[in-house]
Design a protein around this motif. Sequence first.
Motif, PDB file in Angstrom:
ATOM      1  N   GLN A   1       1.414  -1.022  11.923  1.00 38.32           N
ATOM      2  CA  GLN A   1       2.731  -0.822  12.528  1.00 38.32           C
ATOM      3  C   GLN A   1       3.210   0.608  12.293  1.00 38.32           C
ATOM      4  N   THR A   2       2.946   1.132  11.110  1.00 30.82           N
ATOM      5  CA  THR A   2       3.300   2.516  10.807  1.00 30.82           C
ATOM      6  C   THR A   2       2.557   3.464  11.739  1.00 30.82           C
ATOM      7  N   ALA A   3       1.255   3.208  11.960  1.00 27.41           N
ATOM      8  CA  ALA A   3       0.459   4.050  12.861  1.00 27.41           C
ATOM      9  C   ALA A   3       1.080   4.077  14.251  1.00 27.41           C
ATOM     10  N   ALA A   4       1.486   2.911  14.754  1.00 22.89           N
ATOM     11  CA  ALA A   4       2.107   2.847  16.082  1.00 22.89           C
ATOM     12  C   ALA A   4       3.418   3.636  16.115  1.00 22.89           C
ATOM     13  N   ALA A   5       4.185   3.587  15.029  1.00 20.30           N
ATOM     14  CA  ALA A   5       5.443   4.339  14.973  1.00 20.30           C
ATOM     15  C   ALA A   5       5.174   5.846  14.988  1.00 20.30           C
ATOM     16  N   VAL A   6       4.165   6.295  14.231  1.00 22.19           N
ATOM     17  CA  VAL A   6       3.821   7.722  14.215  1.00 22.19           C
ATOM     18  C   VAL A   6       3.322   8.144  15.600  1.00 22.19           C
ATOM     19  N   GLU A   7       2.504   7.322  16.237  1.00 16.62           N
ATOM     20  CA  GLU A   7       2.032   7.627  17.595  1.00 16.62           C
ATOM     21  C   GLU A   7       3.215   7.816  18.540  1.00 16.62           C
ATOM     22  N   ALA A   8       4.216   6.933  18.437  1.00 17.36           N
ATOM     23  CA  ALA A   8       5.393   7.022  19.310  1.00 17.36           C
ATOM     24  C   ALA A   8       6.175   8.310  19.055  1.00 17.36           C
ATOM     25  N   VAL A   9       6.320   8.706  17.801  1.00 15.75           N
ATOM     26  CA  VAL A   9       7.024   9.952  17.480  1.00 15.75           C
ATOM     27  C   VAL A   9       6.275  11.147  18.062  1.00 15.75           C
ATOM     28  N   VAL A  10       4.966  11.178  17.899  1.00 12.99           N
ATOM     29  CA  VAL A  10       4.172  12.299  18.406  1.00 12.99           C
ATOM     30  C   VAL A  10       4.261  12.372  19.933  1.00 12.99           C
ATOM     31  N   GLU A  11       4.215  11.226  20.598  1.00 11.51           N
ATOM     32  CA  GLU A  11       4.320  11.242  22.060  1.00 11.51           C
ATOM     33  C   GLU A  11       5.710  11.698  22.496  1.00 11.51           C
ATOM     34  N   ARG A  12       6.738  11.196  21.854  1.00  8.66           N
ATOM     35  CA  ARG A  12       8.114  11.545  22.212  1.00  8.66           C
ATOM     36  C   ARG A  12       8.407  13.020  21.943  1.00  8.66           C
ATOM     37  N   GLU A  13       7.994  13.510  20.780  1.00  9.63           N
ATOM     38  CA  GLU A  13       8.366  14.860  20.366  1.00  9.63           C
ATOM     39  C   GLU A  13       7.433  15.953  20.876  1.00  9.63           C
ATOM     40  N   PHE A  14       6.143  15.608  21.088  1.00  9.55           N
ATOM     41  CA  PHE A  14       5.168  16.633  21.460  1.00  9.55           C
ATOM     42  C   PHE A  14       4.495  16.361  22.801  1.00  9.55           C
ATOM     43  N   GLY A  15       4.807  15.221  23.420  1.00 16.02           N
ATOM     44  CA  GLY A  15       4.234  14.884  24.715  1.00 16.02           C
ATOM     45  C   GLY A  15       2.741  14.600  24.672  1.00 16.02           C
ATOM     46  N   LEU A  16       2.239  14.182  23.508  1.00 13.98           N
ATOM     47  CA  LEU A  16       0.809  13.924  23.344  1.00 13.98           C
ATOM     48  C   LEU A  16       0.568  12.472  22.964  1.00 13.98           C
ATOM     49  N   ARG A  17      -0.433  11.882  23.588  1.00 17.92           N
ATOM     50  CA  ARG A  17      -0.851  10.529  23.208  1.00 17.92           C
ATOM     51  C   ARG A  17      -2.007  10.678  22.220  1.00 17.92           C
ATOM     52  N   ILE A  18      -1.682  10.561  20.964  1.00 24.72           N
ATOM     53  CA  ILE A  18      -2.637  10.777  19.880  1.00 24.72           C
ATOM     54  C   ILE A  18      -2.804   9.464  19.118  1.00 24.72           C
ATOM     55  N   ALA A  19      -4.039   9.058  18.914  1.00 22.89           N
ATOM     56  CA  ALA A  19      -4.299   7.869  18.111  1.00 22.89           C
ATOM     57  C   ALA A  19      -4.079   8.195  16.641  1.00 22.89           C
ATOM     58  N   VAL A  20      -3.540   7.231  15.917  1.00 21.50           N
ATOM     59  CA  VAL A  20      -3.248   7.396  14.498  1.00 21.50           C
ATOM     60  C   VAL A  20      -3.830   6.204  13.744  1.00 21.50           C
TER      61      VAL A  20
END
Length: 180
Positions: A56-75
């Motif tokens: 769940q933490t990984a999904a939250a970090v992924e969402a922050v990275v997509e929102r803030e940096f516009g990147l879909r990055i796996a965590v």
Amino acid sequence: MSKQIALLRGINVGGRNKVPMAGLRKALTDHGFGGVATYVASGNVVFDDPGTPPEQTAAAVEAVVEREFGLRIAVVARTRDEIAAVVAGNPLPEGAAEPARFLAVFLSGPAPADAWFRTADPASYAPDRFAIGDRVVYVWCPGGIGRSKLAADFSGRRLAVTATARNWNTVLKLLEMADG
């Protein structure tokens, strides 16, 4: 306080998927993560355990990275104790003696029974060696990681789960940070 570690896959490699570490620390802090620290620019983040399962933490970090940096990055995320178990459970101690040539490939979940490395002939990769752990594969490349077919095969393209590799020096440093 316990810690979690987020491992971002494929950022700041070859000029692609650029995420500045200062910006990542700020973005995660702004989104409620506490005690955020990063290690080198390849996407290693240690922070206070938010009380959620690592997936769940990984999904939250992924969402922050997509929102803030516009990147879909796996965590891939792990608790401090899970990282300690990876270190303590190392089945290839000779690899750890060459930490820059020894990888922990962290998997987002259990490797499927039909994953290529479960049926691969280890001799076909000699002198490189690997061993399968709990959501981690240990990969030792005595001739160097850059020239290793085994290391290339663990890049994630042939896996049925998300994978991200860290050399042993990085794994040990992340554990040290989580303990500090």
